[in-house]
Enzyme design. Structure first.
Site, PDB file in Angstrom:
ATOM      1  N   ASP A 213       0.828  -1.202   0.000  1.00 61.93           N
ATOM      2  CA  ASP A 213       0.000   0.000   0.000  1.00 61.93           C
ATOM      3  C   ASP A 213       0.867   1.260   0.000  1.00 61.93           C
ATOM      4  O   ASP A 213       1.879   1.324   0.703  1.00 61.93           O
ATOM      5  CB  ASP A 213      -0.887  -0.030   1.243  1.00 61.93           C
ATOM      6  CG  ASP A 213      -1.896   1.097   1.277  1.00 61.93           C
ATOM      7  OD1 ASP A 213      -2.743   1.161   0.379  1.00 61.93           O
ATOM      8  OD2 ASP A 213      -1.835   1.913   2.222  1.00 61.93           O
ATOM      9  N   GLU A 274       1.647  -0.509  -5.106  1.00 64.26           N
ATOM     10  CA  GLU A 274       0.647   0.517  -5.390  1.00 64.26           C
ATOM     11  C   GLU A 274       1.401   1.839  -5.406  1.00 64.26           C
ATOM     12  O   GLU A 274       1.694   2.419  -4.362  1.00 64.26           O
ATOM     13  CB  GLU A 274      -0.446   0.559  -4.322  1.00 64.26           C
ATOM     14  CG  GLU A 274      -1.515   1.588  -4.658  1.00 64.26           C
ATOM     15  CD  GLU A 274      -2.200   2.203  -3.447  1.00 64.26           C
ATOM     16  OE1 GLU A 274      -3.325   2.698  -3.613  1.00 64.26           O
ATOM     17  OE2 GLU A 274      -1.610   2.207  -2.354  1.00 64.26           O
TER      18      GLU A 274
END
Length: 550
Positions: A213, A274
């Site tokens: 993330d 990401e």
């Protein structure tokens, strides 16, 4: 499942990976929130769909201020999702079906309920406890102003002032997201060692990799200089350059270290970034041979339904990722963006993170949106490389626009005082059955976000035996993609068709996508799969077809 593969043929280079947002996938406990036993109960459906791996959004222990992206314990399962034993059972059952498992890792920030942050608040300025996070003195005579002008991704200031142990106003801490998500200081070796421990915890349990993330946000520019983003910028970056909290060079050292750690384990464990960056060329820096293995191709996701722009981003992606020996990783939807069955029919700009709702201008036509979504997916799954699917897109689910304001839970909605709808519309629990409580999400009728009445028409049991359904289309695409080796193929452009057509060959397949408004005569060949009906050799607008032979 764990046998190593020859260099260049690793599973992640061609895999189709299905994202599970656990709280909205399947609920076995009946409390209205999906859970790990729910995932296990639906693995046969995913096996029948034909995916190679699943990626689970966060299920670790968390106060759930941001749907699990605020982690308080990285090495435990939150009770709302089950137990570590439930995770182990799910992992074993997935592996038994030949499905690999990727888990979400959130290294940019923790929850403010993490023991480290609680200790930091109890400790004095300048202490080792505070050094794990980004605490700074404020500006102004009494330190009453934030250290800089940075804005949170969710809206509002990116700094919050703490009250010290003696009750006086104290330092400020950085949170690029919600106030409940303080950013770690990745210049601190204690932070680096802790995440090595966390990686090993899950690798030792047998996971096949990590989706990382905010992989572009861990390192901040020295001095934390002021920065004001453009007014039309997406909330996670990607459209700007030289942002002092995105894409700093220091992140690469972190991922080289993680790459070496994963290489100690068998089975080609994978890291996927990401990373919202301004160009494919910059994103490719995250997947150099000694760093991450994949990076989401957000430039492709954000490309509008336009033939020229699609050709350009596909060519740039294959060249950019190929130059560093990495696969391009294609994606059209995820838990942070408007579902592509709605997004591709929007008639006005909609920056990432804004969402759509009742007051959004240019709301999508659902018929046009689904037709384009089916065509876009048929195009994407013919491309060489790896592909990610988001739960429910195989059912053709649209964004849920008409959620009541009182039901919304995304921090973006609250921190912008309702100016941005945020991401709730793509997170509504899935419909498994047309009848029954919660459309088969559970047996009680509970649902953490309300499900719309049109969910019945999209339910999996309605689509399962319908040869024209979106579910059947996805199953056919995945089966043909695997049988014909398209993920490991080579793209050869076809330039003889009109400008509003995207056409190429990949191995034995010719792909033709009509992105314009006029019908197009098809070249010769037998239809293998099409996103819509093909009659008399004519491809209608917003339709894609795979052809075999001459």
């Amino acid at each position: 499942m764990s046998s190593p593969e020859a260099p260049g043929s690793e599973w992640w280079r061609t895999a189709v990976i299905y994202q599970i947002y656990p709280r909205s996938f399947a609920d076995r406990s009946g409390d209205g929130i999906g859970d790990l036993p729910g995932v296990t109960s639906r693995l046969n459906d995913l096996s029948a769909l034909g995916v190679d791996a699943i990626w689970l959004s966060p299920f670790q222990r968390s106060p759930q201020k941001d749907a699990g992206y605020d982690v308080s314990d990285y090495c435990d399962v939150d009770p709302i999702f089950g137990t570590l034993a439930d995770f182990d059972e799910m992992l074993a059952q997935a592996h038994a079906r030949g499905i690999r498992v990727i888990v979400d890792l959130v290294p940019n920030h923790s929850s403010d309920q993490h023991v480290w942050f609680r200790n930091a608040l109890a400790a004095a300025p300048g202490s080792p406890e505070r050094a794990r996070y980004i605490f700074r003195d404020g500006k102004g005579p009494q330190g009453e102003e934030p250290p800089n002008n940075w804005e949170s991704v969710f809206g509002g200031p990116a700094w919050t002032r703490v009250t010290e142990a003696d009750g006086t106003p104290g330092q400020w801490y950085l949170h690029l997201f919600d106030t409940s998500q303080p950013d770690f200081d990745w210049t601190n070796d204690e932070v680096r060692q802790e995440f090595r421990r966390i990686l090993r915890f899950w690798l030792d349990r047998g996971v096949d990799g990590f989706r990382v993330d905010v992989a572009h946000g861990l390192v901040k520019k020295e001095g934390l200089p002021d920065y004001t983003p453009p007014t039309d910028a997406g909330s996670m970056g990607g459209g700007e350059t030289a942002v002092p909290y995105w894409g700093q060079d220091g992140v690469h050292e972190i991922y080289r270290d993680w790459h070496e750690l994963l290489a100690e384990y068998d089975g080609d464990r994978a890291l996927c970034a990401e990373a919202w960056l301004p160009s494919v060329a910059q994103t490719a820096l995250w997947v150099r041979p000694d760093e991450m293995h994949q990076a989401f191709n957000f430039e492709y996701l954000e490309t509008p339904w336009d033939a020229q722009k699609l050709r350009l981003v596909i060519a740039d992606s294959l060249a950019g990722f190929g130059a560093v020996g990495a696969p391009s990783t294609w994606v059209l939807s995820n838990h942070d963006v408007v579902r592509h069955a709605s997004r591709l029919a929007l008639t006005v700009e909609n920056p990432q993170g804004y969402g759509i709702g009742p007051r959004t201008p240019g709301k999508p036509d659902p018929v046009v949106g689904l037709r384009r979504a089916r065509a876009a997916t048929t195009l994407m799954l013919a491309l060489p490389g790896s592909a990610y699917l988001y739960q429910g897109e195989e059912l053709g689910l649209p964004e849920v626009i008409d959620l009541p304001d009182s039901a919304r839970q995304d921090p973006t909605w609250f921190r912008t005082h309702g100016e941005r709808y945020g991401r709730d519309g793509c997170r509504v629990p899935l419909p498994w059955t047309a009848d029954g409580p919660s459309y088969g999400f559970n047996d009680t009728g509970e649902s953490w976000l309300p499900q719309p009445t049109q969910w019945a028409a999209f339910a999996r049991d309605v689509q399962r035996d319908d040869p024209d359904s979106t579910l059947t289309l996805y199953k056919t695409l995945l089966a043909e993609r695997r049988a014909r080796g398209l993920g490991a193929g080579q793209l050869e452009w076809i330039d003889s068709l009109p400008e509003h057509v995207v056409a190429f060959r990949n191995g034995s397949i010719t792909v033709v996508a009509n992105v314009g408004t006029e019908p197009v005569p098809l070249p010769g060949g037998t239809v293998v799969v099409s996103s819509g009906p093909v009659a008399s050799g004519i491809l209608s607008p917003d339709q894609t077809v795979w052809l075999a032979g001459d």
